[in-house]
Design a protein around this motif. Structure first.
Motif, short mmCIF file in Angstrom:
data_model
loop_
_atom_site.label_atom_id
_atom_site.label_comp_id
_atom_site.label_asym_id
_atom_site.label_seq_id
_atom_site.Cartn_x
_atom_site.Cartn_y
_atom_site.Cartn_z
N VAL A 103 5.87 -7.03 -1.65
CA VAL A 103 5.77 -8.14 -2.83
C VAL A 103 4.28 -8.59 -2.73
O VAL A 103 3.48 -8.64 -3.78
CB VAL A 103 6.67 -9.24 -2.75
CG1 VAL A 103 6.39 -10.28 -3.87
CG2 VAL A 103 8.04 -8.80 -2.82
N GLN A 104 3.72 -8.78 -1.33
CA GLN A 104 2.30 -9.35 -1.19
C GLN A 104 1.40 -8.39 -1.55
O GLN A 104 0.35 -8.86 -2.15
CB GLN A 104 2.30 -10.06 0.14
CG GLN A 104 1.22 -10.98 0.10
CD GLN A 104 1.19 -12.01 1.09
OE1 GLN A 104 2.33 -12.37 1.64
NE2 GLN A 104 0.19 -12.45 1.98
N LEU A 105 1.45 -7.13 -1.20
CA LEU A 105 0.68 -6.19 -1.52
C LEU A 105 0.54 -5.99 -2.93
O LEU A 105 -0.72 -6.00 -3.41
CB LEU A 105 1.09 -4.74 -1.06
CG LEU A 105 0.43 -3.52 -1.26
CD1 LEU A 105 -1.05 -3.81 -0.91
CD2 LEU A 105 0.86 -2.26 -0.76
N LEU A 106 1.42 -6.08 -3.91
CA LEU A 106 1.25 -5.97 -5.19
C LEU A 106 0.68 -7.09 -5.78
O LEU A 106 -0.49 -6.90 -6.66
CB LEU A 106 2.83 -5.86 -6.09
CG LEU A 106 2.72 -5.80 -7.56
CD1 LEU A 106 1.98 -4.67 -7.85
CD2 LEU A 106 3.98 -5.83 -8.19
N GLU A 107 0.99 -8.44 -5.39
CA GLU A 107 0.21 -9.69 -5.65
C GLU A 107 -1.18 -9.16 -5.72
O GLU A 107 -2.22 -9.61 -6.22
CB GLU A 107 0.79 -10.49 -5.02
CG GLU A 107 0.04 -11.91 -5.57
CD GLU A 107 0.09 -13.25 -4.31
OE1 GLU A 107 1.11 -13.13 -3.42
OE2 GLU A 107 -0.42 -14.17 -4.95
N VAL A 108 -1.58 -8.89 -4.27
CA VAL A 108 -3.11 -8.71 -4.02
C VAL A 108 -3.73 -7.64 -4.67
O VAL A 108 -4.95 -7.65 -5.19
CB VAL A 108 -3.25 -8.69 -2.45
CG1 VAL A 108 -4.67 -8.36 -1.90
CG2 VAL A 108 -2.69 -9.75 -1.78
N ILE A 109 -3.04 -6.31 -5.03
CA ILE A 109 -3.66 -5.31 -5.56
C ILE A 109 -4.09 -6.04 -7.24
O ILE A 109 -4.98 -5.88 -7.63
CB ILE A 109 -2.51 -4.18 -5.67
CG1 ILE A 109 -2.49 -3.52 -4.59
CG2 ILE A 109 -3.27 -3.34 -6.95
CD1 ILE A 109 -1.40 -2.30 -4.42
N LEU A 110 -3.24 -6.75 -7.69
CA LEU A 110 -3.38 -7.45 -9.01
C LEU A 110 -4.48 -8.10 -9.06
O LEU A 110 -5.46 -8.29 -9.96
CB LEU A 110 -2.12 -7.74 -9.67
CG LEU A 110 -1.17 -7.09 -9.92
CD1 LEU A 110 0.22 -7.52 -10.54
CD2 LEU A 110 -1.57 -5.71 -10.78
N MET A 111 -4.53 -9.00 -7.94
CA MET A 111 -5.99 -9.90 -7.94
C MET A 111 -7.00 -9.24 -7.70
O MET A 111 -7.98 -9.57 -8.26
CB MET A 111 -5.49 -10.95 -6.57
CG MET A 111 -4.72 -11.93 -6.81
SD MET A 111 -4.34 -12.80 -4.94
CE MET A 111 -5.43 -13.84 -5.01
N VAL A 112 -7.08 -8.20 -6.97
CA VAL A 112 -8.26 -7.40 -6.70
C VAL A 112 -8.90 -6.71 -7.98
O VAL A 112 -9.93 -6.68 -8.41
CB VAL A 112 -8.39 -6.65 -5.52
CG1 VAL A 112 -9.61 -5.96 -5.20
CG2 VAL A 112 -8.00 -7.22 -4.30
N GLU A 113 -7.82 -6.26 -8.88
CA GLU A 113 -7.78 -5.52 -10.04
C GLU A 113 -8.69 -6.53 -11.14
O GLU A 113 -9.21 -5.98 -11.73
CB GLU A 113 -6.66 -4.95 -10.53
CG GLU A 113 -6.38 -3.68 -9.65
CD GLU A 113 -5.47 -2.86 -10.50
OE1 GLU A 113 -5.38 -1.65 -10.24
OE2 GLU A 113 -4.42 -3.70 -11.05
N GLU A 114 -8.20 -7.81 -11.09
CA GLU A 114 -8.83 -8.67 -11.75
C GLU A 114 -10.42 -8.68 -11.53
O GLU A 114 -11.03 -9.24 -12.37
CB GLU A 114 -8.38 -10.18 -11.58
CG GLU A 114 -6.87 -10.24 -12.17
CD GLU A 114 -6.15 -11.42 -11.68
OE1 GLU A 114 -5.04 -11.74 -12.47
OE2 GLU A 114 -6.72 -12.34 -10.92
#
Ligand code: GSH
Length: 222
Positions: A158-169
């Motif tokens: 769950v945290q990996l997906l959250e962080v991936i999306l943050m970095v993609e921003e």
């Protein structure tokens, strides 16, 4: 009927966002009480509910839980997202702590001085692509499962997906050298509880804009 957890924070991501993500992924409905001014925050402190006079604070199971990691660990364990034995928990902790290092950098990024913005962004992207993402790409490759640890969704996923999306921003094509992370993102985004959280109108918060940065500085006096 069990009482819904109540989250106390300002109306933005900050340290509360990963808690929102984890509850949402677990399919747990929650309420939020936002403070918008220093005075409202001080009222909460004076009420005695904040052990360290800090937020995030989550009312859950008759407790006022504070300290982000303690809150996350409690939720992960309670909703069976924390592995099935000590060894799995140790792996989950290692992944989660790395993700926390990266997400902390992103959390502080909007506070960068204008002259340091570009340099700080470069640094975040460099760390994401050379230190952190290779770890999770390799983990998925070696583990040969859809998830980082064991064979079902856990807190680290769950945290990996959250962080991936943050970095993609920060940079839309940042996953271009990470095919397994690309697949992971698509796969985990389709999990129904997570998919609901990703839809507009959910309790997921947008990145801080200039106005909310002003509010946050005012509340926490920095
Ligand atoms: N280690 C704590 C945690 O992870 O929960 C740090 C909490 C923290 O620094 N919270 C900030 C705060 O309450 C808001 S994000 N600041 C007010 C203060 O420290 O006086």
């Amino acid at each position: 009927m069990t009482k819904k957890p109540v989250l106390h924070y300002f109306n933005g991501r900050g340290r509360m966002e990963s808690i929102r993500w984890l509850l949402a992924a677990a399919g747990v409905e929650f309420e939020e009480k936002f403070f918008e001014t220093r005075e409202e925050f001080e009222k909460l402190i004076q009420g005695g509910a904040l052990m360290y006079e800090q937020v995030p604070m989550v009312e859950i199971d008759g407790m006022n839980l504070v300290q982000t990691r303690a809150i996350l660990r409690y939720i992960a364990a309670k909703y069976d997202l924390y592995g099935k034995n000590l060894e799995e928990q140790a792996w989950i902790d290692m992944y989660v702590e790395g993700l926390r290092d990266l997400s902390d950098m992103i959390m502080y990024f909007p506070l960068s001085l204008p002259k340091e913005r570009e340099m700080n962004l470069e640094y975040i992207l460099q760390r994401a692509t050379t230190r952190f993402f290779p770890v999770y790409e390799k983990a998925l490759r070696d583990h040969r499962q859809d998830f980082l640890v064991g064979n079902r969704l856990n807190w680290a996923d769950v945290q990996l997906l959250e962080v991936i999306l943050m970095v993609e921003e920060c940079k839309a094509n940042v996953l271009s050298g990470f095919p397994l992370l690309q697949d992971f993102k698509v796969r985990t985004s389709q999990i129904p509880t997570i998919n609901r959280f990703l839809q507009p109108g959910s309790q997921r918060k947008p990145p801080l804009d200039d106005e909310s940065i002003g509010t946050v500085k005012n509340i926490f006096k920095f």
